[in-house]
Design a protein around this motif. Sequence first.
Motif, PDB file in Angstrom:
ATOM      1  N   ILE A   3      30.042  33.649  68.670  1.00 31.14           N
ATOM      2  CA  ILE A   3      30.492  32.403  69.690  1.00 31.14           C
ATOM      3  C   ILE A   3      31.704  31.162  69.154  1.00 31.14           C
ATOM      4  N   GLU A   4      31.512  30.434  70.099  1.00 27.60           N
ATOM      5  CA  GLU A   4      32.485  29.005  69.962  1.00 27.60           C
ATOM      6  C   GLU A   4      31.862  27.431  69.406  1.00 27.60           C
ATOM      7  N   ASP A   5      32.983  27.082  68.761  1.00 29.74           N
ATOM      8  CA  ASP A   5      32.464  25.362  68.524  1.00 29.74           C
ATOM      9  C   ASP A   5      30.811  24.943  69.059  1.00 29.74           C
ATOM     10  N   ILE A   6      30.138  25.655  67.745  1.00 28.36           N
ATOM     11  CA  ILE A   6      28.594  25.522  68.017  1.00 28.36           C
ATOM     12  C   ILE A   6      27.744  26.280  66.518  1.00 28.36           C
ATOM     13  N   ASP A   7      27.011  26.544  65.952  1.00 25.61           N
ATOM     14  CA  ASP A   7      26.330  26.763  65.220  1.00 25.61           C
ATOM     15  C   ASP A   7      25.701  28.407  65.404  1.00 25.61           C
ATOM     16  N   SER A   8      24.800  28.157  66.140  1.00 24.67           N
ATOM     17  CA  SER A   8      23.892  29.383  67.319  1.00 24.67           C
ATOM     18  C   SER A   8      23.425  29.064  68.309  1.00 24.67           C
ATOM     19  N   LEU A   9      22.666  30.132  68.391  1.00 20.84           N
ATOM     20  CA  LEU A   9      22.641  29.944  69.674  1.00 20.84           C
ATOM     21  C   LEU A   9      20.548  30.211  69.981  1.00 20.84           C
ATOM     22  N   ASN A  10      20.214  29.510  70.944  1.00 15.13           N
ATOM     23  CA  ASN A  10      18.819  29.787  71.142  1.00 15.13           C
ATOM     24  C   ASN A  10      17.896  31.210  71.183  1.00 15.13           C
ATOM     25  N   VAL A  11      17.168  30.956  70.502  1.00 19.25           N
ATOM     26  CA  VAL A  11      16.610  32.880  70.082  1.00 19.25           C
ATOM     27  C   VAL A  11      16.198  33.422  71.774  1.00 19.25           C
ATOM     28  N   GLY A  12      15.948  32.749  73.097  1.00 19.89           N
ATOM     29  CA  GLY A  12      15.815  33.492  73.877  1.00 19.89           C
ATOM     30  C   GLY A  12      16.544  33.955  74.506  1.00 19.89           C
ATOM     31  N   VAL A  13      18.467  32.992  74.450  1.00 21.24           N
ATOM     32  CA  VAL A  13      19.314  33.494  75.433  1.00 21.24           C
ATOM     33  C   VAL A  13      20.184  34.457  74.530  1.00 21.24           C
ATOM     34  N   ALA A  14      20.197  33.985  72.996  1.00 25.40           N
ATOM     35  CA  ALA A  14      20.395  35.640  71.977  1.00 25.40           C
ATOM     36  C   ALA A  14      20.427  37.057  72.506  1.00 25.40           C
ATOM     37  N   GLY A  15      18.698  36.996  71.996  1.00 22.05           N
ATOM     38  CA  GLY A  15      18.281  37.953  72.509  1.00 22.05           C
ATOM     39  C   GLY A  15      17.981  38.995  74.252  1.00 22.05           C
ATOM     40  N   GLY A  16      18.325  38.394  74.890  1.00 24.74           N
ATOM     41  CA  GLY A  16      19.001  38.738  76.335  1.00 24.74           C
ATOM     42  C   GLY A  16      20.281  39.320  76.527  1.00 24.74           C
ATOM     43  N   ILE A  17      21.435  38.667  75.757  1.00 24.77           N
ATOM     44  CA  ILE A  17      22.572  38.885  74.656  1.00 24.77           C
ATOM     45  C   ILE A  17      22.383  40.600  74.422  1.00 24.77           C
ATOM     46  N   ILE A  18      21.633  40.045  73.715  1.00 22.19           N
ATOM     47  CA  ILE A  18      21.337  41.855  72.626  1.00 22.19           C
ATOM     48  C   ILE A  18      20.806  42.715  73.249  1.00 22.19           C
ATOM     49  N   MET A  19      19.593  42.178  73.597  1.00 17.44           N
ATOM     50  CA  MET A  19      18.782  43.463  74.697  1.00 17.44           C
ATOM     51  C   MET A  19      19.558  43.848  75.512  1.00 17.44           C
ATOM     52  N   TYR A  20      20.268  43.714  76.925  1.00 20.07           N
ATOM     53  CA  TYR A  20      21.273  44.023  77.413  1.00 20.07           C
ATOM     54  C   TYR A  20      22.388  45.240  76.295  1.00 20.07           C
ATOM     55  N   ALA A  21      23.148  44.711  75.787  1.00 20.06           N
ATOM     56  CA  ALA A  21      23.871  45.198  74.642  1.00 20.06           C
ATOM     57  C   ALA A  21      23.118  46.282  74.129  1.00 20.06           C
ATOM     58  N   ALA A  22      22.036  46.424  73.836  1.00 21.93           N
ATOM     59  CA  ALA A  22      21.410  47.812  73.409  1.00 21.93           C
ATOM     60  C   ALA A  22      20.558  48.633  73.888  1.00 21.93           C
ATOM     61  N   SER A  23      20.309  48.018  75.219  1.00 25.39           N
ATOM     62  CA  SER A  23      19.845  48.950  76.401  1.00 25.39           C
ATOM     63  C   SER A  23      20.210  49.833  76.874  1.00 25.39           C
ATOM     64  N   ASN A  24      19.660  51.321  77.580  1.00 26.50           N
ATOM     65  CA  ASN A  24      20.172  52.096  77.923  1.00 26.50           C
ATOM     66  C   ASN A  24      20.133  51.821  79.336  1.00 26.50           C
ATOM     67  N   TYR A  25      19.772  50.839  79.534  1.00 28.50           N
ATOM     68  CA  TYR A  25      19.852  50.154  81.343  1.00 28.50           C
ATOM     69  C   TYR A  25      20.951  50.600  82.369  1.00 28.50           C
ATOM     70  N   ARG A  26      22.212  50.733  81.429  1.00 30.14           N
ATOM     71  CA  ARG A  26      23.224  50.904  82.510  1.00 30.14           C
ATOM     72  C   ARG A  26      23.810  52.242  82.013  1.00 30.14           C
ATOM     73  N   LYS A  27      23.249  52.590  81.445  1.00 29.00           N
ATOM     74  CA  LYS A  27      23.760  54.388  80.579  1.00 29.00           C
ATOM     75  C   LYS A  27      22.486  55.041  80.637  1.00 29.00           C
ATOM     76  N   LYS A  28      22.326  56.152  81.320  1.00 29.31           N
ATOM     77  CA  LYS A  28      20.852  56.576  81.778  1.00 29.31           C
ATOM     78  C   LYS A  28      21.200  57.872  81.048  1.00 29.31           C
ATOM     79  N   ASP A  29      20.014  58.025  79.769  1.00 29.56           N
ATOM     80  CA  ASP A  29      20.521  59.673  78.916  1.00 29.56           C
ATOM     81  C   ASP A  29      20.839  60.247  80.347  1.00 29.56           C
TER      82      ASP A  29
END
Length: 249
Positions: A223-249
């Motif tokens: 992130i830039e120009d700020i120390d942290s993100l709201n936990v809900g926003v951060a959670g959404g970004i991380i959940m999407y990156a870590a999900s297998n929503y886009r690439k199923k087994d």
Amino acid sequence: MIKEIKSKDNSLLKYVKKLENNKFSREEKMFIVEGRHLVEMAKKSIKILFCLPSFEEKDDYKNVYVIDENLMKKISQNSSITEVLAVCSYIESKEISSKRVLYLDNVQDPGNVGTILRTALAFGYKDVILSEGCAFKYNFKTIQSSQGSVFKLNIVDGNKNLLFNLQRNGYKLVSTSLDVNSEFLSKITFKNDTNYVIILGNEGNGISKDIQEKSDLKIKIEIEDIDSLNVGVAGGIIMYAASNYRKKD
């Protein structure tokens, strides 16, 4: 069966008001939902339904009580007029079985918890663990913010023992941390054949120290120009990156 209530002193209306208290709700194992959308999603859990005469679907429900706008305002927690309100029974949690699990560590704001639950459902996280210090899952604001996700997720009231037991059974614990040694999310590859628990921490203090120390991976978002993100926003970004929503087994 459809009945009518006309008195503000009716015992059922007083019962609904008492359910606004989290302690009483836990004792009774009952909670409140308001509005057409949430009532429809909660249909299997509804025990009593209150509605205005204009609610056309009243015949689709059991134990229906018709009340006027003044009585609805007395039992509603919404700022605007509610057409339908229901008293629902608690939903029994199941064993954790999915490959992607979410753990909320002392996330205290009901709006944040509800937002995270809504996002979890959107990105395929079916099992969510709430630690003992989290906002109440059946809090009115939690339910409203979740947009009914509480009725489609397996939400488990748990603690660190459950978390570490998952780790012993092969789950990788992934903590969010601003530590200098944390790896940037963009550099991480989450493997489809690996089970992960994504851990999100308290709004002010982050994730508990002992959980951090035992985590298999600590990550942070660029992130830039700020120390942290709201936990809900951060959670959404991380959940999407870590999900297998886009690439199923």
